[in-house]
Write a protein that holds these residues in place. Structure first.
Motif, PDB file in Angstrom:
ATOM      1  N   LYS A   1     137.260  14.769  28.497  1.00  8.92           N
ATOM      2  CA  LYS A   1     136.491  15.274  27.361  1.00  8.92           C
ATOM      3  C   LYS A   1     136.816  14.510  26.072  1.00  8.92           C
ATOM      4  CE  LYS A   1     135.239  19.657  25.248  1.00  8.92           C
ATOM      5  NZ  LYS A   1     135.465  21.106  25.247  1.00  8.92           N
ATOM      6  N   TYR A   2     138.074  14.132  25.910  1.00  8.62           N
ATOM      7  CA  TYR A   2     138.525  13.353  24.755  1.00  8.62           C
ATOM      8  C   TYR A   2     139.382  12.205  25.276  1.00  8.62           C
ATOM      9  CZ  TYR A   2     137.038  17.439  22.125  1.00  8.62           C
ATOM     10  OH  TYR A   2     136.298  18.459  21.604  1.00  8.62           O
ATOM     11  N   PRO A   3     138.798  11.039  25.529  1.00  3.11           N
ATOM     12  CA  PRO A   3     139.536   9.941  26.158  1.00  3.11           C
ATOM     13  C   PRO A   3     140.721   9.411  25.349  1.00  3.11           C
ATOM     14  CG  PRO A   3     137.229   9.335  25.755  1.00  3.11           C
ATOM     15  CD  PRO A   3     137.413  10.733  25.279  1.00  3.11           C
ATOM     16  N   GLU A   4     140.797   9.741  24.070  1.00  2.00           N
ATOM     17  CA  GLU A   4     141.950   9.299  23.282  1.00  2.00           C
ATOM     18  C   GLU A   4     143.201  10.127  23.606  1.00  2.00           C
ATOM     19  OE1 GLU A   4     139.777  12.338  20.696  1.00  2.00           O
ATOM     20  OE2 GLU A   4     139.209  10.738  22.063  1.00  2.00           O
ATOM     21  N   LEU A   5     143.027  11.198  24.375  1.00  2.95           N
ATOM     22  CA  LEU A   5     144.145  12.054  24.764  1.00  2.95           C
ATOM     23  C   LEU A   5     144.503  11.846  26.229  1.00  2.95           C
ATOM     24  CD1 LEU A   5     143.119  15.449  23.107  1.00  2.95           C
ATOM     25  CD2 LEU A   5     144.711  13.739  22.222  1.00  2.95           C
ATOM     26  N   ALA A   6     145.778  12.020  26.525  1.00  4.25           N
ATOM     27  CA  ALA A   6     146.245  12.039  27.911  1.00  4.25           C
ATOM     28  C   ALA A   6     146.666  13.465  28.238  1.00  4.25           C
ATOM     29  CB  ALA A   6     147.426  11.101  28.088  1.00  4.25           C
ATOM     30  N   GLU A   7     146.386  13.873  29.453  1.00 10.73           N
ATOM     31  CA  GLU A   7     146.806  15.185  29.934  1.00 10.73           C
ATOM     32  C   GLU A   7     148.056  14.996  30.783  1.00 10.73           C
ATOM     33  OE1 GLU A   7     145.018  19.052  32.290  1.00 10.73           O
ATOM     34  OE2 GLU A   7     143.804  17.244  32.129  1.00 10.73           O
ATOM     35  N   LEU A   8     149.121  15.682  30.405  1.00 10.44           N
ATOM     36  CA  LEU A   8     150.399  15.557  31.094  1.00 10.44           C
ATOM     37  C   LEU A   8     150.812  16.908  31.662  1.00 10.44           C
ATOM     38  CD1 LEU A   8     152.244  13.665  28.227  1.00 10.44           C
ATOM     39  CD2 LEU A   8     151.266  12.637  30.271  1.00 10.44           C
ATOM     40  N   CYS A   9     151.300  16.912  32.879  1.00  5.55           N
ATOM     41  CA  CYS A   9     151.946  18.081  33.467  1.00  5.55           C
ATOM     42  C   CYS A   9     153.419  17.733  33.565  1.00  5.55           C
ATOM     43  CB  CYS A   9     151.370  18.405  34.836  1.00  5.55           C
ATOM     44  SG  CYS A   9     149.666  18.957  34.748  1.00  5.55           S
ATOM     45  N   LEU A  10     154.261  18.558  32.958  1.00  8.07           N
ATOM     46  CA  LEU A  10     155.687  18.286  32.845  1.00  8.07           C
ATOM     47  C   LEU A  10     156.506  19.450  33.397  1.00  8.07           C
ATOM     48  CD1 LEU A  10     155.506  17.285  29.063  1.00  8.07           C
ATOM     49  CD2 LEU A  10     155.335  15.731  31.017  1.00  8.07           C
ATOM     50  N   THR A  11     157.746  19.187  33.767  1.00  2.00           N
ATOM     51  CA  THR A  11     158.677  20.242  34.144  1.00  2.00           C
ATOM     52  C   THR A  11     160.021  19.973  33.498  1.00  2.00           C
ATOM     53  OG1 THR A  11     159.391  19.100  36.154  1.00  2.00           O
ATOM     54  CG2 THR A  11     157.600  20.692  36.393  1.00  2.00           C
ATOM     55  N   SER A  12     160.738  21.042  33.224  1.00  2.00           N
ATOM     56  CA  SER A  12     162.114  20.940  32.758  1.00  2.00           C
ATOM     57  C   SER A  12     162.891  22.119  33.335  1.00  2.00           C
ATOM     58  CB  SER A  12     162.190  20.920  31.225  1.00  2.00           C
ATOM     59  OG  SER A  12     161.690  22.096  30.666  1.00  2.00           O
ATOM     60  N   PRO A  13     164.190  21.952  33.545  1.00  2.00           N
ATOM     61  CA  PRO A  13     164.980  23.023  34.135  1.00  2.00           C
ATOM     62  C   PRO A  13     165.179  24.178  33.153  1.00  2.00           C
ATOM     63  CG  PRO A  13     166.391  21.171  33.584  1.00  2.00           C
ATOM     64  CD  PRO A  13     164.985  20.744  33.309  1.00  2.00           C
ATOM     65  N   LEU A  14     165.256  25.383  33.704  1.00  2.00           N
ATOM     66  CA  LEU A  14     165.535  26.574  32.898  1.00  2.00           C
ATOM     67  C   LEU A  14     166.790  27.260  33.413  1.00  2.00           C
ATOM     68  CD1 LEU A  14     164.787  28.519  30.640  1.00  2.00           C
ATOM     69  CD2 LEU A  14     163.212  29.636  32.206  1.00  2.00           C
ATOM     70  N   GLY A  15     166.810  27.603  34.697  1.00  2.00           N
ATOM     71  CA  GLY A  15     168.001  28.191  35.316  1.00  2.00           C
ATOM     72  C   GLY A  15     168.440  29.509  34.728  1.00  2.00           C
ATOM     73  N   ALA A  16     167.497  30.410  34.455  1.00  2.00           N
ATOM     74  CA  ALA A  16     167.832  31.727  33.917  1.00  2.00           C
ATOM     75  C   ALA A  16     167.834  32.753  35.046  1.00  2.00           C
ATOM     76  CB  ALA A  16     166.822  32.126  32.847  1.00  2.00           C
ATOM     77  N   ALA A  17     168.771  33.684  34.993  1.00  2.00           N
ATOM     78  CA  ALA A  17     168.937  34.665  36.072  1.00  2.00           C
ATOM     79  C   ALA A  17     167.894  35.780  36.022  1.00  2.00           C
ATOM     80  CB  ALA A  17     170.333  35.255  36.020  1.00  2.00           C
ATOM     81  N   GLY A  18     167.467  36.181  34.864  1.00  2.00           N
ATOM     82  CA  GLY A  18     166.527  37.289  34.757  1.00  2.00           C
ATOM     83  C   GLY A  18     165.455  37.029  33.733  1.00  2.00           C
ATOM     84  N   PRO A  19     164.473  37.925  33.648  1.00  2.00           N
ATOM     85  CA  PRO A  19     163.350  37.700  32.728  1.00  2.00           C
ATOM     86  C   PRO A  19     163.756  37.644  31.260  1.00  2.00           C
ATOM     87  CG  PRO A  19     163.167  39.846  33.812  1.00  2.00           C
ATOM     88  CD  PRO A  19     164.312  39.139  34.437  1.00  2.00           C
ATOM     89  N   GLU A  20     164.742  38.437  30.863  1.00  2.00           N
ATOM     90  CA  GLU A  20     165.154  38.432  29.457  1.00  2.00           C
ATOM     91  C   GLU A  20     165.779  37.088  29.082  1.00  2.00           C
ATOM     92  OE1 GLU A  20     166.220  40.721  31.679  1.00  2.00           O
ATOM     93  OE2 GLU A  20     165.105  42.508  31.079  1.00  2.00           O
ATOM     94  N   ALA A  21     166.672  36.593  29.949  1.00  2.00           N
ATOM     95  CA  ALA A  21     167.303  35.300  29.692  1.00  2.00           C
ATOM     96  C   ALA A  21     166.280  34.172  29.746  1.00  2.00           C
ATOM     97  CB  ALA A  21     168.425  35.051  30.705  1.00  2.00           C
ATOM     98  N   ALA A  22     165.316  34.277  30.663  1.00  2.00           N
ATOM     99  CA  ALA A  22     164.267  33.258  30.763  1.00  2.00           C
ATOM    100  C   ALA A  22     163.432  33.218  29.496  1.00  2.00           C
ATOM    101  CB  ALA A  22     163.381  33.529  31.978  1.00  2.00           C
ATOM    102  N   LEU A  23     163.024  34.379  29.017  1.00  2.00           N
ATOM    103  CA  LEU A  23     162.216  34.441  27.803  1.00  2.00           C
ATOM    104  C   LEU A  23     162.975  33.857  26.615  1.00  2.00           C
ATOM    105  CD1 LEU A  23     159.646  35.306  26.350  1.00  2.00           C
ATOM    106  CD2 LEU A  23     160.667  37.561  26.039  1.00  2.00           C
TER     107      LEU A  23
END
Length: 119
Positions: A44-66
């Motif tokens: 739709k906008y060729p001047e932009l690139a679409e990137l899918c990225l990942t990074s580690p989180l390693g949180a034990a529960g939802p509160e720590a993840a948030l």
């Protein structure tokens, strides 16, 4: 366990090499690795690139993840529009330059993150 943050990103870059430099700046800002899962030009906008990225989180529960993902997200941009948690405990948010978000890494125009819980 909440192991990974999945990031979606639209960046104003000329090629994959420039995208890798932008992702390197994100990784330096977060002080953790950020991996490119996919890169493609945005039709739709060729001047932009679409990137899918990942990074580690390693949180034990939802509160720590948030708390962990919000700390990371606020290093990248502000403000973020955060969703309510889903039935799996996961959540997501969006920041966009065209709605007033300011990004710490030049060239980034839009980002989202998604954190999905697991057993």
């Amino acid at each position: 366990m909440f192991e990974t943050i999945r990031w979606g990103c639209f960046a104003r870059v000329n090629d994959r090499r420039a995208a890798e430099r932008t992702v390197g700046r994100l990784a330096a800002l977060l002080d953790r690795p950020v991996h490119i899962e996919s890169y493609e030009r945005y039709g739709k906008y060729p001047e932009l690139a679409e990137l899918c990225l990942t990074s580690p989180l390693g949180a034990a529960g939802p509160e720590a993840a948030l708390l962990g993902v919000l700390r990371s997200a606020w290093l990248i941009a502000s403000p973020w529009a955060l969703s309510a948690p889903g039935p799996d405990g996961g959540f997501d948010a969006i920041a966009s330059a065209n709605t007033g978000a300011r990004f710490a890494v030049p060239g980034v125009e839009w980002m989202e993150f998604r954190v999905i819980g697991g057993p």
